[in-house]
Write a protein that holds these residues in place. Structure first.
Motif, PDB file in Angstrom:
ATOM      1  N   ALA A  69       0.830  -1.206   0.000  1.00  0.00           N
ATOM      2  CA  ALA A  69       0.000   0.000   0.000  1.00  0.00           C
ATOM      3  C   ALA A  69       0.866   1.258   0.000  1.00  0.00           C
ATOM      4  N   HIS A  70       1.899   1.281   0.806  1.00  0.00           N
ATOM      5  CA  HIS A  70       2.796   2.437   0.860  1.00  0.00           C
ATOM      6  C   HIS A  70       3.467   2.641  -0.498  1.00  0.00           C
ATOM      7  N   ALA A  71       3.947   1.566  -1.098  1.00  0.00           N
ATOM      8  CA  ALA A  71       4.609   1.659  -2.408  1.00  0.00           C
ATOM      9  C   ALA A  71       3.645   2.156  -3.482  1.00  0.00           C
ATOM     10  N   ALA A  72       2.414   1.649  -3.482  1.00  0.00           N
ATOM     11  CA  ALA A  72       1.433   2.066  -4.493  1.00  0.00           C
ATOM     12  C   ALA A  72       1.069   3.539  -4.333  1.00  0.00           C
ATOM     13  N   LEU A  73       0.883   3.996  -3.099  1.00  0.00           N
ATOM     14  CA  LEU A  73       0.553   5.409  -2.885  1.00  0.00           C
ATOM     15  C   LEU A  73       1.695   6.315  -3.326  1.00  0.00           C
ATOM     16  N   GLN A  74       2.928   5.938  -3.011  1.00  0.00           N
ATOM     17  CA  GLN A  74       4.081   6.739  -3.430  1.00  0.00           C
ATOM     18  C   GLN A  74       4.221   6.750  -4.954  1.00  0.00           C
ATOM     19  N   TRP A  76       1.852   6.187  -7.394  1.00  0.00           N
ATOM     20  CA  TRP A  76       0.769   6.788  -8.165  1.00  0.00           C
ATOM     21  C   TRP A  76       0.358   8.171  -7.693  1.00  0.00           C
ATOM     22  N   LEU A  77       0.576   8.500  -6.431  1.00  0.00           N
ATOM     23  CA  LEU A  77       0.141   9.800  -5.914  1.00  0.00           C
ATOM     24  C   LEU A  77       1.271  10.597  -5.288  1.00  0.00           C
ATOM     25  N   GLY A  78       2.500  10.205  -5.532  1.00  0.00           N
ATOM     26  CA  GLY A  78       3.657  10.862  -4.933  1.00  0.00           C
ATOM     27  C   GLY A  78       3.772  12.339  -5.256  1.00  0.00           C
ATOM     28  N   ASP A  79       3.198  12.793  -6.373  1.00  0.00           N
ATOM     29  CA  ASP A  79       3.249  14.212  -6.716  1.00  0.00           C
ATOM     30  C   ASP A  79       2.152  15.018  -6.001  1.00  0.00           C
ATOM     31  N   LEU A  80       1.147  14.334  -5.434  1.00  0.00           N
ATOM     32  CA  LEU A  80       0.047  15.015  -4.767  1.00  0.00           C
ATOM     33  C   LEU A  80       0.099  14.933  -3.245  1.00  0.00           C
ATOM     34  N   LEU A  81       0.832  13.944  -2.724  1.00  0.00           N
ATOM     35  CA  LEU A  81       0.856  13.756  -1.278  1.00  0.00           C
ATOM     36  C   LEU A  81       2.156  13.111  -0.833  1.00  0.00           C
ATOM     37  N   THR A  82       2.410  13.231   0.465  1.00  0.00           N
ATOM     38  CA  THR A  82       3.523  12.547   1.104  1.00  0.00           C
ATOM     39  C   THR A  82       2.939  11.671   2.199  1.00  0.00           C
ATOM     40  N   VAL A  83       3.211  10.384   2.131  1.00  0.00           N
ATOM     41  CA  VAL A  83       2.697   9.474   3.149  1.00  0.00           C
ATOM     42  C   VAL A  83       3.493   9.695   4.429  1.00  0.00           C
ATOM     43  N   GLU A  84       2.819  10.123   5.481  1.00  0.00           N
ATOM     44  CA  GLU A  84       3.463  10.350   6.778  1.00  0.00           C
ATOM     45  C   GLU A  84       3.521   9.059   7.580  1.00  0.00           C
ATOM     46  N   SER A  85       2.446   8.292   7.540  1.00  0.00           N
ATOM     47  CA  SER A  85       2.442   6.981   8.196  1.00  0.00           C
ATOM     48  C   SER A  85       1.383   6.100   7.560  1.00  0.00           C
ATOM     49  N   LEU A  86       1.658   4.830   7.561  1.00  0.00           N
ATOM     50  CA  LEU A  86       0.711   3.839   7.077  1.00  0.00           C
ATOM     51  C   LEU A  86       0.865   2.627   7.979  1.00  0.00           C
ATOM     52  N   THR A  87      -0.157   2.355   8.759  1.00  0.00           N
ATOM     53  CA  THR A  87      -0.097   1.216   9.669  1.00  0.00           C
ATOM     54  C   THR A  87      -1.237   0.261   9.361  1.00  0.00           C
ATOM     55  N   VAL A  88      -0.938  -1.000   9.478  1.00  0.00           N
ATOM     56  CA  VAL A  88      -1.931  -2.049   9.271  1.00  0.00           C
ATOM     57  C   VAL A  88      -1.940  -2.899  10.529  1.00  0.00           C
TER      58      VAL A  88
END
Length: 120
Positions: A69-74, A76-88
């Motif tokens: 999930a972290h890799a996919a968000l970075q 596809w959306l890395g230009d729109l957001l920065t993932v601060e945390s992702l916990t499962v």
């Protein structure tokens, strides 16, 4: 303003609109719930979280979901957001995914929690 996802009409009968933060949230949900191979012209788009609704819970599953999930968000959306945390985490038979991200345009922090395939 952007078109809200999923598409629907508002109380006035017009196409529903959403602000930038809501639009980015919609895109985060699309990345998380789209199964790789589901989109014809982008076969590697998504991370397939929706397919895990009936998967057995395990520590290996939570670690794998965090990574994909972290890799996919970075990606596809890395230009729109920065993932601060992702916990499962897994609570009994429910998989809980918590994403906190900062919008690139404003720096505003947003969060999204998904429990058992349902965003909240």
């Amino acid at each position: 303003m952007n078109v809200d996802f999923p598409y629907h009409v508002d109380a006035c009968g017009r196409t529903a609109q959403v602000d930038h933060a809501g639009h980015v949230r919609d895109m985060v949900e699309q990345v998380l719930f789209t199964t790789p191979g589901e989109r014809v012209n982008r076969p590697d788009f998504g991370c397939g979280l929706l397919n895990l609704v009936f998967a057995g819970n395990s520590p290996e599953l939570t670690t794998t979901v965090e990574m994909t999930a972290h890799a996919a968000l970075q990606q596809w959306l890395g230009d729109l957001l920065t993932v601060e945390s992702l916990t499962v985490s897994s609570a009994e038979s429910t998989l809980v995914v918590q994403v906190t991200y900062a919008l690139a345009a404003t720096g505003e922090s947003q969060s999204l929690t998904i429990r058992g395939g349902t965003p909240s």
